[in-house]
Design an enzyme around this catalytic site. Structure first.
Site, PDB file in Angstrom:
ATOM      1  N   LYS A  11      -2.291 -12.676  41.766  1.00 28.10           N
ATOM      2  CA  LYS A  11      -1.939 -13.002  40.385  1.00 28.10           C
ATOM      3  C   LYS A  11      -3.032 -12.576  39.399  1.00 28.10           C
ATOM      4  CE  LYS A  11      -1.307 -17.477  39.508  1.00 28.10           C
ATOM      5  NZ  LYS A  11      -0.704 -18.811  39.458  1.00 28.10           N
ATOM      6  N   LYS A  30     -13.311  -8.624  45.517  1.00 26.71           N
ATOM      7  CA  LYS A  30     -12.174  -9.176  44.799  1.00 26.71           C
ATOM      8  C   LYS A  30     -12.411  -9.031  43.306  1.00 26.71           C
ATOM      9  CE  LYS A  30      -9.673 -13.500  44.749  1.00 26.71           C
ATOM     10  NZ  LYS A  30      -9.288 -14.567  45.672  1.00 26.71           N
ATOM     11  N   LEU A  78     -16.902 -10.683  48.968  1.00 24.77           N
ATOM     12  CA  LEU A  78     -16.464 -11.515  50.082  1.00 24.77           C
ATOM     13  C   LEU A  78     -16.646 -10.801  51.411  1.00 24.77           C
ATOM     14  CD1 LEU A  78     -13.120 -12.638  48.397  1.00 24.77           C
ATOM     15  CD2 LEU A  78     -15.003 -14.186  48.970  1.00 24.77           C
ATOM     16  N   ALA A  81     -12.974  -9.207  56.810  1.00 24.82           N
ATOM     17  CA  ALA A  81     -12.461  -9.625  58.117  1.00 24.82           C
ATOM     18  C   ALA A  81     -11.655  -8.462  58.689  1.00 24.82           C
ATOM     19  CB  ALA A  81     -11.604 -10.874  57.965  1.00 24.82           C
ATOM     20  N   ASP A 124      -6.959 -26.442  52.948  1.00 26.66           N
ATOM     21  CA  ASP A 124      -5.650 -25.765  52.888  1.00 26.66           C
ATOM     22  C   ASP A 124      -5.524 -24.741  54.021  1.00 26.66           C
ATOM     23  OD1 ASP A 124      -3.247 -25.726  51.635  1.00 26.66           O
ATOM     24  OD2 ASP A 124      -3.806 -24.301  50.075  1.00 26.66           O
ATOM     25  N   ASP A 142     -10.455 -19.210  51.470  1.00 31.85           N
ATOM     26  CA  ASP A 142      -9.806 -20.141  50.557  1.00 31.85           C
ATOM     27  C   ASP A 142      -8.956 -19.411  49.527  1.00 31.85           C
ATOM     28  OD1 ASP A 142     -10.928 -23.085  48.794  1.00 31.85           O
ATOM     29  OD2 ASP A 142      -8.984 -22.397  49.379  1.00 31.85           O
TER      30      ASP A 142
HETATM   31  C1  N15 Z   1     -13.143 -18.847  44.268  1.00 28.84           C
HETATM   32  C2  N15 Z   1     -13.793 -18.119  45.416  1.00 28.84           C
HETATM   33  C3  N15 Z   1     -15.229 -18.465  45.564  1.00 28.84           C
HETATM   34  C4  N15 Z   1     -13.065 -18.336  46.695  1.00 28.84           C
HETATM   35  C5  N15 Z   1     -13.320 -17.155  47.561  1.00 28.84           C
HETATM   36  N1  N15 Z   1     -12.192 -16.841  48.332  1.00 28.84           N
HETATM   37  C6  N15 Z   1     -11.165 -16.218  47.811  1.00 28.84           C
HETATM   38  O1  N15 Z   1     -11.107 -15.792  46.702  1.00 28.84           O
HETATM   39  C7  N15 Z   1     -10.047 -16.060  48.740  1.00 28.84           C
HETATM   40  N2  N15 Z   1      -9.763 -14.693  49.028  1.00 28.84           N
HETATM   41  C8  N15 Z   1     -10.117 -14.025  50.122  1.00 28.84           C
HETATM   42  N3  N15 Z   1      -9.030 -13.956  48.241  1.00 28.84           N
HETATM   43  C9  N15 Z   1      -8.887 -12.795  48.833  1.00 28.84           C
HETATM   44  C10 N15 Z   1      -9.556 -12.797  50.028  1.00 28.84           C
HETATM   45  C11 N15 Z   1      -9.583 -11.780  51.002  1.00 28.84           C
HETATM   46  C12 N15 Z   1     -10.750 -11.549  51.721  1.00 28.84           C
HETATM   47  C13 N15 Z   1      -8.420 -11.053  51.281  1.00 28.84           C
HETATM   48  C14 N15 Z   1      -8.387 -10.110  52.284  1.00 28.84           C
HETATM   49  C15 N15 Z   1      -9.552  -9.902  53.014  1.00 28.84           C
HETATM   50  C16 N15 Z   1     -10.700 -10.579  52.729  1.00 28.84           C
HETATM   51  N4  N15 Z   1     -11.656 -10.191  53.621  1.00 28.84           N
HETATM   52  N5  N15 Z   1     -11.132  -9.267  54.456  1.00 28.84           N
HETATM   53  C17 N15 Z   1      -9.856  -9.090  54.104  1.00 28.84           C
HETATM   54  C18 N15 Z   1      -9.004  -8.227  54.802  1.00 28.84           C
HETATM   55  N6  N15 Z   1      -9.334  -7.574  55.901  1.00 28.84           N
HETATM   56  C19 N15 Z   1      -8.269  -6.844  56.290  1.00 28.84           C
HETATM   57  C20 N15 Z   1      -8.068  -6.004  57.378  1.00 28.84           C
HETATM   58  C21 N15 Z   1      -6.816  -5.390  57.530  1.00 28.84           C
HETATM   59  C22 N15 Z   1      -5.809  -5.606  56.614  1.00 28.84           C
HETATM   60  C23 N15 Z   1      -6.027  -6.456  55.516  1.00 28.84           C
HETATM   61  C24 N15 Z   1      -7.273  -7.072  55.381  1.00 28.84           C
HETATM   62  N7  N15 Z   1      -7.760  -7.914  54.462  1.00 28.84           N
END
Ligand code: N15
Length: 256
Positions: A11, A30, A78, A81, A124, A142
């Protein structure tokens, strides 16, 4: 950073694979648009989340390495993974075998135990909020305030009730034991492929949660049923403790 392919869309902005130019370290970057954060009134919440997240250090919690910003965007650095989103893997294989499920639940229990010592609750922990590392290790990421791309399933206008405990659907007080309940829902979903109280409408889901209307398919082992039944207990103070989850035969059996 050198920016690579998008890893997810949300979003408030997108997540990209990125590499820090000097160290060549791979991260998930991000990118959040300030205008969208402002419009939704979640800047304060973001600050709070960053504050909490930056103090957590555990192999099973996705790391927030840092952040920076410019005039229009906020960037979160971040942990990447490598094996991606757990819910996609669960969708692909329908359900996990008991060894794999037990292994994941053990790691998530350890992460929650760590969070609870830091007085951080309600992580969550539904499958949509879990990522998988290079060694098959699970990471709680998260996505709490839904910056994450909407997933195909179970994303309705008001979200899902499936992981909420009785005390929350009934609007009573809640504490860290809400995470114990969610762990029970997650264990069930790993083994069965769908959450235990799933129903057509919100009011039916609500009713099934409040009654703890729990039924197992025949293939779920006696030990798994025993643990799930000790996690999904209506009275919060009677739920099994996280330390005792780790000692439970269904967890201990698979971790040699
Ligand atoms: C407010 C803040 C401090 C919280 C921090 N956490 C977030 O914002 C949550 N967040 C994590 N939002 C997006 C992600 C996120 C991290 C999404 C995807 C990935 C990520 N790390 N690694 C991936 C990831 N690795 C992949 C490997 C293959 C296919 C898709 C993939 N996405």
């Amino acid at each position: 950073f050198d920016i690579g392919k998008p890893l997810g869309r949300g979003k408030f902005g997108n997540v990209y694979l990125a590499r820090e130019k000097n160290s060549k370290y791979i991260v998930a970057l991000k990118v959040l648009f300030k205008s969208q954060l402002q419009k939704a009134g979640v800047e304060h919440q973001l600050r709070r989340e960053i504050e909490i997240q930056s103090h957590l250090r555990h192999t099973n919690i996705l790391r927030l390495y840092g952040y920076f910003y410019d005039s229009t965007r906020v960037y979160l650095i971040l942990e990447f993974a490598a094996k991606g989103e757990l819910y996609k893997e669960l969708q692909k294989v329908q359900k996990f075998n008991e060894e794999r499920a037990s292994n994941y639940i053990k790691q998530i229990t350890e992460a929650l135990r760590y969070c609870h010592t830091k007085h951080v609750i309600h992580r969550d922990i539904k499958p949509e909020n879990l990522l998988v590392g290079i060694k098959g290790d699970v990471k709680i990421a998260d996505f709490g305030w839904s910056v994450h791309a909407p997933t195909s399933r179970r994303t309705t206008l008001c979200g899902t009730l499936d992981y909420l405990p009785p005390e929350m659907v009934e609007g009573r007080d809640h504490d860290a034991t809400v995470d114990i309940w969610s762990l029970g829902v997650l264990t069930y979903e790993f083994l069965v492929g769908s959450p235990p109280f799933e129903a057509k409408g919100h009011s039916e889901t609500y009713r099934r949660i409040a009654k703890v209307d729990l039924k197992f398919p025949s293939y779920v082992s006696a030990e798994a049923r025993d643990l799930i039944s000790k996690l999904l207990v209506k009275e919060p103070k009677n739920r099994i403790k996280l330390d005792d989850v780790l000692k439970h035969p269904w967890i201990a059996r698979f971790s040699q």
